[in-house]
Structure formats: structure tokens, C-alpha cells
Design a protein around this motif. Structure first.
Motif, PDB file in Angstrom:
ATOM      1  N   VAL A   1      48.120  50.821 -68.447  1.00 15.11           N
ATOM      2  CA  VAL A   1      46.944  51.631 -68.275  1.00 15.11           C
ATOM      3  C   VAL A   1      46.772  52.298 -69.511  1.00 15.11           C
ATOM      4  CG1 VAL A   1      47.292  52.234 -65.720  1.00 15.11           C
ATOM      5  CG2 VAL A   1      48.295  53.686 -67.544  1.00 15.11           C
ATOM      6  N   THR A   2      45.623  52.619 -69.832  1.00 13.48           N
ATOM      7  CA  THR A   2      45.267  53.300 -71.400  1.00 13.48           C
ATOM      8  C   THR A   2      44.874  54.821 -70.868  1.00 13.48           C
ATOM      9  OG1 THR A   2      44.230  51.304 -72.184  1.00 13.48           O
ATOM     10  CG2 THR A   2      43.656  53.248 -73.329  1.00 13.48           C
ATOM     11  N   LEU A   3      45.506  55.525 -71.591  1.00  6.37           N
ATOM     12  CA  LEU A   3      45.540  57.031 -71.381  1.00  6.37           C
ATOM     13  C   LEU A   3      44.380  57.150 -72.652  1.00  6.37           C
ATOM     14  CD1 LEU A   3      48.842  58.562 -70.931  1.00  6.37           C
ATOM     15  CD2 LEU A   3      47.300  57.588 -69.320  1.00  6.37           C
ATOM     16  N   VAL A   4      43.401  58.153 -72.311  1.00  5.53           N
ATOM     17  CA  VAL A   4      42.074  58.440 -73.312  1.00  5.53           C
ATOM     18  C   VAL A   4      42.344  60.111 -73.530  1.00  5.53           C
ATOM     19  CG1 VAL A   4      39.799  58.539 -73.653  1.00  5.53           C
ATOM     20  CG2 VAL A   4      40.902  56.576 -72.423  1.00  5.53           C
ATOM     21  N   ALA A   5      42.612  60.695 -74.530  1.00  8.27           N
ATOM     22  CA  ALA A   5      42.513  62.206 -74.950  1.00  8.27           C
ATOM     23  C   ALA A   5      41.428  62.848 -74.397  1.00  8.27           C
ATOM     24  CB  ALA A   5      42.845  62.234 -76.628  1.00  8.27           C
ATOM     25  N   GLY A   6      41.927  63.747 -73.542  1.00 12.72           N
ATOM     26  CA  GLY A   6      40.957  64.802 -72.960  1.00 12.72           C
ATOM     27  C   GLY A   6      40.309  64.249 -71.599  1.00 12.72           C
ATOM     28  N   LEU A   7      40.352  63.022 -71.197  1.00  8.96           N
ATOM     29  CA  LEU A   7      40.018  62.554 -70.222  1.00  8.96           C
ATOM     30  C   LEU A   7      41.030  61.979 -69.209  1.00  8.96           C
ATOM     31  CD1 LEU A   7      37.333  60.418 -71.608  1.00  8.96           C
ATOM     32  CD2 LEU A   7      36.958  62.577 -70.857  1.00  8.96           C
ATOM     33  N   GLY A   8      41.995  61.089 -69.107  1.00 11.99           N
ATOM     34  CA  GLY A   8      43.003  60.720 -68.422  1.00 11.99           C
ATOM     35  C   GLY A   8      43.221  59.220 -68.392  1.00 11.99           C
ATOM     36  N   VAL A   9      43.455  58.501 -67.400  1.00 11.08           N
ATOM     37  CA  VAL A   9      43.382  57.039 -67.222  1.00 11.08           C
ATOM     38  C   VAL A   9      42.245  56.345 -67.284  1.00 11.08           C
ATOM     39  CG1 VAL A   9      44.622  55.128 -65.946  1.00 11.08           C
ATOM     40  CG2 VAL A   9      45.684  57.600 -66.060  1.00 11.08           C
TER      41      VAL A   9
ATOM     42  N   ARG B   1      59.436  74.051 -51.816  1.00 11.45           N
ATOM     43  CA  ARG B   1      59.591  73.350 -53.080  1.00 11.45           C
ATOM     44  C   ARG B   1      58.783  72.093 -52.945  1.00 11.45           C
ATOM     45  NH1 ARG B   1      63.654  69.770 -55.687  1.00 11.45           N
ATOM     46  NH2 ARG B   1      63.167  70.340 -57.725  1.00 11.45           N
ATOM     47  N   PHE B   2      57.509  71.922 -53.591  1.00  9.88           N
ATOM     48  CA  PHE B   2      56.840  70.685 -53.473  1.00  9.88           C
ATOM     49  C   PHE B   2      57.563  69.675 -54.543  1.00  9.88           C
ATOM     50  CE2 PHE B   2      53.538  74.018 -52.980  1.00  9.88           C
ATOM     51  CZ  PHE B   2      53.394  73.602 -51.486  1.00  9.88           C
ATOM     52  N   LYS B   3      57.718  68.322 -53.779  1.00 11.50           N
ATOM     53  CA  LYS B   3      58.163  67.391 -54.464  1.00 11.50           C
ATOM     54  C   LYS B   3      57.500  66.180 -54.836  1.00 11.50           C
ATOM     55  CE  LYS B   3      61.548  67.549 -51.216  1.00 11.50           C
ATOM     56  NZ  LYS B   3      62.945  67.080 -50.538  1.00 11.50           N
ATOM     57  N   SER B   4      55.957  66.320 -54.526  1.00 15.58           N
ATOM     58  CA  SER B   4      55.076  65.211 -54.711  1.00 15.58           C
ATOM     59  C   SER B   4      54.575  64.945 -56.194  1.00 15.58           C
ATOM     60  CB  SER B   4      53.865  65.327 -53.761  1.00 15.58           C
ATOM     61  OG  SER B   4      53.353  66.373 -53.949  1.00 15.58           O
ATOM     62  N   GLY B   5      55.357  65.041 -57.095  1.00 14.25           N
ATOM     63  CA  GLY B   5      55.030  65.002 -58.575  1.00 14.25           C
ATOM     64  C   GLY B   5      54.340  66.131 -59.241  1.00 14.25           C
ATOM     65  N   ILE B   6      53.912  65.918 -60.540  1.00 14.96           N
ATOM     66  CA  ILE B   6      53.524  66.732 -61.379  1.00 14.96           C
ATOM     67  C   ILE B   6      52.320  66.292 -62.083  1.00 14.96           C
ATOM     68  CG2 ILE B   6      55.606  67.753 -62.079  1.00 14.96           C
ATOM     69  CD1 ILE B   6      55.511  66.128 -64.756  1.00 14.96           C
ATOM     70  N   MET B   7      51.276  67.097 -62.501  1.00 17.23           N
ATOM     71  CA  MET B   7      49.981  66.797 -63.302  1.00 17.23           C
ATOM     72  C   MET B   7      50.035  67.181 -64.517  1.00 17.23           C
ATOM     73  SD  MET B   7      48.929  65.888 -60.377  1.00 17.23           S
ATOM     74  CE  MET B   7      47.329  65.270 -60.505  1.00 17.23           C
ATOM     75  N   SER B   8      49.417  66.297 -65.414  1.00 24.75           N
ATOM     76  CA  SER B   8      49.134  66.618 -66.793  1.00 24.75           C
ATOM     77  C   SER B   8      47.875  66.216 -67.427  1.00 24.75           C
ATOM     78  CB  SER B   8      50.305  65.674 -67.515  1.00 24.75           C
ATOM     79  OG  SER B   8      49.981  64.501 -67.273  1.00 24.75           O
ATOM     80  N   VAL B   9      47.793  66.716 -68.731  1.00 27.73           N
ATOM     81  CA  VAL B   9      46.341  66.309 -69.306  1.00 27.73           C
ATOM     82  C   VAL B   9      46.822  65.422 -70.557  1.00 27.73           C
ATOM     83  CG1 VAL B   9      45.012  68.321 -68.757  1.00 27.73           C
ATOM     84  CG2 VAL B   9      46.657  68.294 -70.689  1.00 27.73           C
ATOM     85  N   VAL B  10      45.878  64.666 -70.945  1.00 31.60           N
ATOM     86  CA  VAL B  10      46.104  63.757 -72.124  1.00 31.60           C
ATOM     87  C   VAL B  10      45.898  64.325 -73.377  1.00 31.60           C
ATOM     88  CG1 VAL B  10      45.586  61.475 -73.276  1.00 31.60           C
ATOM     89  CG2 VAL B  10      45.517  61.731 -70.605  1.00 31.60           C
ATOM     90  N   LEU B  11      46.857  64.603 -74.221  1.00 28.34           N
ATOM     91  CA  LEU B  11      46.507  64.998 -75.517  1.00 28.34           C
ATOM     92  C   LEU B  11      46.242  64.052 -76.642  1.00 28.34           C
ATOM     93  CD1 LEU B  11      49.563  67.667 -75.788  1.00 28.34           C
ATOM     94  CD2 LEU B  11      47.080  67.988 -75.198  1.00 28.34           C
ATOM     95  N   THR B  12      47.264  62.726 -76.576  1.00 27.11           N
ATOM     96  CA  THR B  12      47.029  61.777 -77.464  1.00 27.11           C
ATOM     97  C   THR B  12      46.986  60.520 -76.526  1.00 27.11           C
ATOM     98  OG1 THR B  12      48.196  63.107 -79.291  1.00 27.11           O
ATOM     99  CG2 THR B  12      48.011  60.467 -79.496  1.00 27.11           C
ATOM    100  N   GLY B  13      46.047  59.819 -76.698  1.00 26.74           N
ATOM    101  CA  GLY B  13      45.690  58.422 -76.101  1.00 26.74           C
ATOM    102  C   GLY B  13      46.672  57.414 -76.393  1.00 26.74           C
ATOM    103  N   GLY B  14      46.591  56.344 -75.581  1.00 26.05           N
ATOM    104  CA  GLY B  14      47.545  55.045 -75.879  1.00 26.05           C
ATOM    105  C   GLY B  14      47.747  54.225 -74.777  1.00 26.05           C
ATOM    106  N   VAL B  15      48.243  53.038 -74.858  1.00 24.84           N
ATOM    107  CA  VAL B  15      48.462  51.971 -73.874  1.00 24.84           C
ATOM    108  C   VAL B  15      49.811  52.475 -73.242  1.00 24.84           C
ATOM    109  CG1 VAL B  15      48.718  49.529 -73.057  1.00 24.84           C
ATOM    110  CG2 VAL B  15      46.885  50.235 -74.732  1.00 24.84           C
TER     111      VAL B  15
END
Length: 180
Positions: A24-32, A144-158
């Protein structure tokens, strides 16, 4: 602290599960790139109905593969991407990272952890009874929630399965993750 990416997943349409990809390619400020949840503003349907202009703090969903081992022991078969995550990892205690942690994914991509994913009723729709496995209690009795974490893309890349994950903790004091 480091780990490994075991799977990457994305889907261009709204659905609970996301198919695994070779990369997948991550794009800064947008996501996948190409994922339905990519965007500068919120893309989660429930949150869009409340306020479509709020910032998207859920650009990339990460989940620890160790959760699949845990739920398997309770009789549930779950594979990477089936709970809607984009990046599946092994070897990192994602749930106990502080807010603001930076995760270096592969050679270039960097995401910043924004908070916990709140498990939704769709989890029981996927596998009846699974919700009880991804919502637990800590030693003090707090939920306690165990279903993962969320994030934002600072620097893109494959990003690909097999890529390393390097953890960069923020300066202290650290703030525990809350639902975003």
C-alpha cells in the motif's frame, strides 16, 4: 522497540473487511492511497454524519497480529484485514503506545499515533461473540479496547509485508491512548 509488518490491506469501498495487498502507498496528510478512509477530513460514515469537516485522525488503522492469536485461543478465526485494519504488525505493543508516537513503516513512511480504534457492532456481525474478545478489562477493572490504533500519515511511502516497524516515542510526559 521494533517489530514487523505482517500484512497490508485496503479497500476503495465501504466494507468491514479489507483485502490484503502486496503493498500500500501511504500519502502524507491523507492516508492509504485508494482506501475509502483516506482524506484530510473524517471518512468514517458515523463521524461524517456528525461533522464532515472534522480532521481525519483515523487515516491509517494498525492492528497487532497478536490479537488474532488471542481470539483464536477463544475459538475465533480472524486473519489480517478482516477487522478493517490497513497495517497488521507483530512484535509491538500497539495498545500501550502513548499518543504522538511515531511509527516508521518500511524505508520511508512515518505515521503518528492519534488514539485507539473503538470497536463497533460490526465486529459481532463479522463473528458473533467476537466483540467480547476485543473489549476487555485491565487490572483495575477499566474497559480496555483491543481493536487496534489509529494514526495520521506524516511522511508517505510504500509499505509491504515484511517491512520493519521502528517506534519513536514522543518526549514525556506520555499521554495514554484514548478513542479517536
Amino acid at each position: 522497540m521494533s517489530g514487523t509488518i505482517t500484512a497490508v490491506s485496503s479497500n476503495g469501498t465501504y466494507s468491514f473487511s479489507k483485502p490484503n495487498r502486496e503493498s500500500v502507498t501511504l500519502v502524507a496528510g491523507l492516508g492509504v492511497e485508494g482506501d475509502v478512509h483516506a482524506g484530510a477530513t473524517v471518512r468514517h460514515r458515523f463521524r461524517m454524519a456528525k461533522d464532515p469537516a472534522q480532521p481525519n485522525l483515523r487515516q491509517v488503522h494498525l492492528m497487532h497480529e497478536e490479537l488474532f492469536d488471542e481470539v483464536r485461543a477463544a475459538g475465533f478465526e480472524v486473519a489480517a484485514g478482516q477487522l478493517g485494519e490497513n497495517v497488521t504488525t507483530r512484535g509491538i505493543d500497539l495498545l500501550n503506545l502513548p499518543t504522538g508516537t511515531r511509527l516508521h513503516l518500511g524505508d520511508e513512511a512515518v505515521v503518528e499515533v492519534t488514539g485507539l480504534r473503538n470497536p463497533c457492532a460490526q465486529i459481532d456481525g463479522f463473528r458473533k461473540g467476537l466483540m467480547k474478545q476485543v473489549v476487555g478489562r485491565d487490572a483495575g477493572g477499566a474497559v480496555r479496547f483491543k481493536s487496534g490504533i489509529m494514526s495520521v500519515v506524516l511522511t508517505g511511502g510504500v509499505v509491504r509485508p515484511g517491512d520493519p516497524v521502528r517506534v519513536e516515542l514522543p518526549d514525556g510526559p506520555h499521554t495514554p491512548l484514548t478513542i479517536v
